[in-house]
Write a protein that holds these residues in place. Structure first.
Motif, mmCIF file in Angstrom:
data_model
loop_
_atom_site.group_PDB
_atom_site.id
_atom_site.type_symbol
_atom_site.label_atom_id
_atom_site.label_comp_id
_atom_site.label_asym_id
_atom_site.label_seq_id
_atom_site.Cartn_x
_atom_site.Cartn_y
_atom_site.Cartn_z
ATOM 1 N N ARG A 109 -1.375 11.634 11.392
ATOM 2 C CA ARG A 109 -1.092 11.592 9.954
ATOM 3 C C ARG A 109 0.092 10.674 9.647
ATOM 4 N NH1 ARG A 109 -4.123 13.514 5.495
ATOM 5 N NH2 ARG A 109 -5.525 15.111 6.269
ATOM 6 N N LEU A 110 1.103 10.742 10.507
ATOM 7 C CA LEU A 110 2.307 9.937 10.297
ATOM 8 C C LEU A 110 2.126 8.488 10.740
ATOM 9 C CD1 LEU A 110 5.000 12.444 11.616
ATOM 10 C CD2 LEU A 110 4.616 11.821 9.222
ATOM 11 N N ASN A 111 1.319 8.289 11.786
ATOM 12 C CA ASN A 111 1.219 6.997 12.452
ATOM 13 C C ASN A 111 0.021 6.189 11.959
ATOM 14 O OD1 ASN A 111 2.179 5.132 14.395
ATOM 15 N ND2 ASN A 111 0.566 5.763 15.806
ATOM 16 N N VAL A 112 -0.127 6.095 10.631
ATOM 17 C CA VAL A 112 -1.225 5.290 10.082
ATOM 18 C C VAL A 112 -0.981 3.817 10.404
ATOM 19 C CG1 VAL A 112 -2.485 4.646 7.989
ATOM 20 C CG2 VAL A 112 -1.613 6.980 8.256
ATOM 21 N N VAL A 113 0.246 3.365 10.187
ATOM 22 C CA VAL A 113 0.667 2.016 10.580
ATOM 23 C C VAL A 113 1.903 2.166 11.447
ATOM 24 C CG1 VAL A 113 1.554 -0.207 9.796
ATOM 25 C CG2 VAL A 113 -0.267 0.926 8.511
ATOM 26 N N ASN A 114 1.936 1.409 12.544
ATOM 27 C CA ASN A 114 3.035 1.547 13.500
ATOM 28 C C ASN A 114 3.749 0.206 13.688
ATOM 29 O OD1 ASN A 114 4.138 1.297 16.413
ATOM 30 N ND2 ASN A 114 3.898 3.487 16.146
ATOM 31 N N PHE A 115 5.071 0.254 13.659
ATOM 32 C CA PHE A 115 5.880 -0.916 13.996
ATOM 33 C C PHE A 115 6.801 -0.548 15.150
ATOM 34 C CE2 PHE A 115 5.187 -1.601 9.373
ATOM 35 C CZ PHE A 115 4.447 -2.767 9.472
ATOM 36 N N SER B 250 0.851 -1.192 0.000
ATOM 37 C CA SER B 250 0.000 0.000 0.000
ATOM 38 C C SER B 250 0.886 1.241 0.000
ATOM 39 C CB SER B 250 -0.922 -0.001 1.230
ATOM 40 O OG SER B 250 -0.156 0.190 2.402
ATOM 41 N N ASP B 251 0.272 2.411 0.153
ATOM 42 C CA ASP B 251 1.037 3.655 0.123
ATOM 43 C C ASP B 251 0.838 4.450 1.405
ATOM 44 O OD1 ASP B 251 2.946 4.831 -1.483
ATOM 45 O OD2 ASP B 251 1.556 6.249 -2.380
ATOM 46 N N VAL B 252 0.424 3.790 2.486
ATOM 47 C CA VAL B 252 0.134 4.495 3.731
ATOM 48 C C VAL B 252 1.424 4.950 4.398
ATOM 49 C CG1 VAL B 252 -2.000 3.223 4.113
ATOM 50 C CG2 VAL B 252 0.123 2.378 5.113
ATOM 51 N N ASN B 253 1.312 6.014 5.204
ATOM 52 C CA ASN B 253 2.459 6.468 5.983
ATOM 53 C C ASN B 253 2.713 5.488 7.122
ATOM 54 O OD1 ASN B 253 2.744 8.776 4.406
ATOM 55 N ND2 ASN B 253 1.338 9.950 5.687
ATOM 56 N N VAL B 254 3.983 5.290 7.427
ATOM 57 C CA VAL B 254 4.398 4.306 8.435
ATOM 58 C C VAL B 254 5.276 4.994 9.468
ATOM 59 C CG1 VAL B 254 5.724 2.188 8.841
ATOM 60 C CG2 VAL B 254 4.310 2.401 6.784
ATOM 61 N N MET B 255 5.039 4.653 10.733
ATOM 62 C CA MET B 255 5.936 5.105 11.801
ATOM 63 C C MET B 255 6.595 3.891 12.435
ATOM 64 S SD MET B 255 5.256 7.491 15.167
ATOM 65 C CE MET B 255 5.032 8.952 14.154
ATOM 66 N N ILE B 256 7.915 3.985 12.611
ATOM 67 C CA ILE B 256 8.689 2.899 13.212
ATOM 68 C C ILE B 256 9.268 3.409 14.524
ATOM 69 C CG2 ILE B 256 10.571 1.256 12.890
ATOM 70 C CD1 ILE B 256 10.333 1.821 9.853
ATOM 71 N N GLN B 257 8.980 2.699 15.599
ATOM 72 C CA GLN B 257 9.490 3.075 16.905
ATOM 73 C C GLN B 257 10.436 2.009 17.424
ATOM 74 O OE1 GLN B 257 5.301 4.028 18.374
ATOM 75 N NE2 GLN B 257 6.459 5.673 19.361
ATOM 76 N N GLY B 258 11.322 2.413 18.293
ATOM 77 C CA GLY B 258 12.277 1.474 18.850
ATOM 78 C C GLY B 258 13.503 2.201 19.345
ATOM 79 N N GLU B 259 14.264 1.520 20.169
ATOM 80 C CA GLU B 259 15.482 2.114 20.710
ATOM 81 C C GLU B 259 16.500 2.357 19.599
ATOM 82 O OE1 GLU B 259 16.984 -0.367 23.819
ATOM 83 O OE2 GLU B 259 15.102 -0.346 24.941
ATOM 84 N N SER B 260 17.469 3.226 19.887
ATOM 85 C CA SER B 260 18.540 3.482 18.928
ATOM 86 C C SER B 260 19.287 2.189 18.634
ATOM 87 C CB SER B 260 19.513 4.522 19.488
ATOM 88 O OG SER B 260 18.882 5.770 19.652
#
Length: 455
Positions: free
Chosen positions: A299-305, A159-169
């Protein structure tokens, strides 16, 4: 089935001889070699004698059960994938097994295609090569947690959705962002990454949106900026939490209208890009403190990992370490070095606060300092930092609050049998607010349903 999996050796553990025979026949039909033992104790002896590619173990067994066997395998043979079988179909047992590091959890009678697909993944992960997980390239893992994330990322890439990726450095946020790009329809266009915290605030706007000649002192020519440079492709905004508020407003406008206005220009320019953002910060806490815009967050966090830290996927340590040592061997035209088996206890006990990036740095140090092909236990002990950052005591206040909230919500859902309304009542919160908290932490209420019915 791949050639790799066809020749994989599978060890089956079950105290029911009839089921052992049935599983042996099924594995043979799928093209696998297999061995069978009737207890956890026998399995450990067999593994020491000749390590298999994958272990399939029944959960319910006399004396040493499947979870006990899993614990021993992880201590003695870290990285060996273990698939759990149960006739009970227990959600509770599945959660416990996966939390303890089981590669997968299958319910008897096992579906043939589900068994085939799970074994293919497990056998491929045991090879320790850089694999493509159902079409998503670039990751080296044996972790069931990572396999789940990568499978979801593969689907999102279509898809073309915006994705946000979280996690430690150091957990691989940019690697995942690039893998999503390479698996998408935008892969023939640029993937451009920028660290929003590494560029001075006064230069960040120009770097992102570009500027026209004469826009400010030193602007001797037009500069198109990274949004236009990434046209048709993907722009990766790392450390999005460090973006100043006034630029957050402009980024929100870009996401809404798909247009940018270069600094000093009066005209808007259309852009066609995908945004993937990443952060190690708690953005919801920043929203509460008015340091991050809530509308931009959604807006940024449409899908989160959320990528797990290395200490939560220790089964990846041996395979990642060998991969880095293989790369160093190729770089210096040498035979790849290896860490002595007795040194693994140090690696597995260490918390790895810098995650995969720290492990890579550690590999380079050991490779440079070791005079022999085997990196000794003494060298590993000397190379690791003496003052380890302990996960449970030395964490930030925001991280401690996040962990407490997640644990609290899970305990309420457990008590409420997975019912959102009931858990919200127990928490003295309205249903909508409680659901937002559940979603924020990526908790699946289905895992907590019908626990009272489990024998």
């Amino acid at each position: 089935m791949t050639d790799t999996s066809q020749h994989a050796d599978i060890l089956v553990v079950d105290d029911d001889s009839g089921l052992l025979q049935l599983m042996s026949m099924r594995l043979k039909a799928l093209g696998y070699q297999s061995r069978q033992v009737g207890s956890g104790e026998e399995a450990l002896v067999e593994i020491r004698r000749r390590p298999p590619a994958v272990v399939i173990s029944d959960l319910r067994m006399e004396e040493m059960d499947g979870l006990g066997l899993l614990d021993q395998i992880q201590k003695q043979h870290p990285g060996l994938p273990v698939i759990m079988l149960t006739a009970h179909g227990s959600i509770k047992d599945a959660v416990v097994a996966t939390q303890k590091g089981a590669f997968a959890f299958l319910t008897k009678p096992v579906d043939r295609e589900e068994l085939r697909a799970t074994l293919e993944k497990a056998a491929a992960s045991q090879k320790g090569a850089e694999t493509s997980v159902n079409g998503l390239p670039g990751f080296i893992t044996r972790s069931s947690k990572m396999f789940q994330i990568l499978e979801q990322a593969r689907l999102v890439a279509q898809s073309d959705v915006n994705v946000m990726i979280q996690g430690e450095s150091g957990t691989g946020k940019e690697v995942l962002a690039n893998a999503i790009h390479e698996s998408s329809a935008r892969r023939s266009h640029p993937f451009i990454a920028i660290n929003c915290g590494a560029i001075p605030e006064e230069l960040l706007e120009s770097e992102l949106f570009g500027h026209v000649k004469g826009a400010f002192t030193g602007a001797s020519r037009d500069h198109k900026g990274l949004f236009l440079a990434a046209e048709g492709g993907t722009l990766f905004l790392d450390e999005i939490g460090d973006m100043p508020l006034h630029l957050q407003v402009k980024l929100l406008r870009v996401l809404q209208e798909r247009q940018i206005k270069p600094v000093g220009s009066t005209e808007y320019v259309n852009v066609n890009i995908r945004i993937i953002s990443a952060t190690h910060k708690n953005l919801l806490e920043m929203i509460e403190e008015n340091n991050f815009r809530e509308d931009l967050y959604y807006r940024l966090n449409v899908v989160n990992f959320e990528l797990p830290p290395l200490r939560e996927r220790r089964e990846d340590l041996p395979v990642l370490l060998n991969h880095f040592l293989d790369q160093l061997g190729e770089r210096y035209s040498q035979t790849a070095k290896r860490v002595a088996p007795e040194a693994l206890e140090y690696l597995l006990a260490y918390q790895w606060p810098g995650n995969v990036r720290e492990l890579m740095n550690f590999s380079e140090k050991c490779h440079a300092l070791s005079a022999s092909q085997i990196i000794s236990r003494e060298l590993v002990s000397q190379t690791l930092p003496q003052k380890q950052k302990v996960q449970d005591t030395q964490v930030s206040l925001s991280e401690a609050k996040r962990r407490f909230e997640k644990d609290y919500v899970e305990r309420l859902l457990n008590q409420a049998g997975g019912s959102i309304p009931e858990a919200a009542r127990l928490a003295d919160r309205n249903r909508s607010d409680f659901f937002k908290i559940v979603k924020k932490h990526g908790i699946d209420p289905e895992l907590f349903k019908n626990k009272s019915d489990v024998s």
